[in-house]
Design a protein around this motif. Structure first.
Motif, PDB file in Angstrom:
ATOM      1  N   SER A  30       0.801  -1.225   0.000  1.00  0.00           N
ATOM      2  CA  SER A  30       0.000   0.000   0.000  1.00  0.00           C
ATOM      3  C   SER A  30       0.836   1.279   0.000  1.00  0.00           C
ATOM      4  O   SER A  30       0.324   2.349  -0.363  1.00  0.00           O
ATOM      5  CB  SER A  30      -0.948   0.004   1.196  1.00  0.00           C
ATOM      6  N   VAL A  31       2.107   1.195   0.398  1.00  0.00           N
ATOM      7  CA  VAL A  31       2.944   2.403   0.448  1.00  0.00           C
ATOM      8  C   VAL A  31       4.159   2.320  -0.471  1.00  0.00           C
ATOM      9  O   VAL A  31       4.864   3.317  -0.635  1.00  0.00           O
ATOM     10  CB  VAL A  31       3.416   2.701   1.885  1.00  0.00           C
ATOM     11  N   LYS A  32       4.385   1.156  -1.061  1.00  0.00           N
ATOM     12  CA  LYS A  32       5.563   0.978  -1.907  1.00  0.00           C
ATOM     13  C   LYS A  32       5.562   1.993  -3.039  1.00  0.00           C
ATOM     14  O   LYS A  32       4.549   2.206  -3.698  1.00  0.00           O
ATOM     15  CB  LYS A  32       5.580  -0.439  -2.460  1.00  0.00           C
ATOM     16  N   GLY A  33       6.689   2.645  -3.235  1.00  0.00           N
ATOM     17  CA  GLY A  33       6.806   3.660  -4.272  1.00  0.00           C
ATOM     18  C   GLY A  33       6.443   5.055  -3.810  1.00  0.00           C
ATOM     19  O   GLY A  33       6.742   6.033  -4.502  1.00  0.00           O
ATOM     20  N   ARG A  34       5.803   5.173  -2.642  1.00  0.00           N
ATOM     21  CA  ARG A  34       5.432   6.493  -2.112  1.00  0.00           C
ATOM     22  C   ARG A  34       6.178   6.816  -0.819  1.00  0.00           C
ATOM     23  O   ARG A  34       6.491   7.983  -0.568  1.00  0.00           O
ATOM     24  CB  ARG A  34       3.925   6.547  -1.844  1.00  0.00           C
ATOM     25  N   PHE A  35       6.448   5.810  -0.005  1.00  0.00           N
ATOM     26  CA  PHE A  35       7.116   6.005   1.288  1.00  0.00           C
ATOM     27  C   PHE A  35       8.544   5.472   1.207  1.00  0.00           C
ATOM     28  O   PHE A  35       8.822   4.493   0.510  1.00  0.00           O
ATOM     29  CB  PHE A  35       6.385   5.261   2.403  1.00  0.00           C
TER      30      PHE A  35
END
Length: 126
Positions: free
Chosen positions: A63-68
């Motif tokens: 759900s957060v991979k690439g953003r966090f």
């Protein structure tokens, strides 16, 4: 034993960025892998990100991979969570903790972690 304290949360708009800090104190911080979790009232604590003790290996929830991005500074005894392109579904209390054991649950099992902080609230509005 470690003590940790999270900071850096607050209100945000969708698409904004925030950087959370987990400040640790105590014995042998640089020997612990660390993780970030988040929790919404009424739901279970959810894994967000993990970093090994040296800081050269990371793992993220889908759900957060690439953003966090998780990182650490062992000299400062701090762990960071850079959050980009925030979404309303990122709204939660964010916690950091030290991973004290390995097991079949991998990095995502909250029971493998100890020394939780009080958390920092992140609220993202659309």
């Amino acid at each position: 034993q470690l003590q940790v304290a999270e900071s850096g949360g607050g209100p945000a708009q969708a698409g904004d960025s925030q950087n959370l800090t987990c400040a640790a104190s105590g014995y042998a911080f640089n020997t612990y892998a660390m993780g970030w979790f988040r929790q919404v009232p009424g739901k279970e604590r959810e894994f967000v990100a993990h970093i090994n003790s040296k800081g050269n290996s990371t793992y993220y929830s889908d759900s957060v991979k690439g953003r966090f991005t998780i990182s650490r500074d062992n000299d400062k005894e701090e762990v960071y969570l850079q959050m980009n392109n925030l979404k309303p579904e990122d709204t939660a209390i964010y916690y950091c903790a030290a991973r004290i054991r390995a097991g079949p649950g991998g990095y995502t099992t909250s029971s493998y972690y100890r020394y939780w902080g009080q958390g920092t609230q992140v609220t993202v509005s659309s």
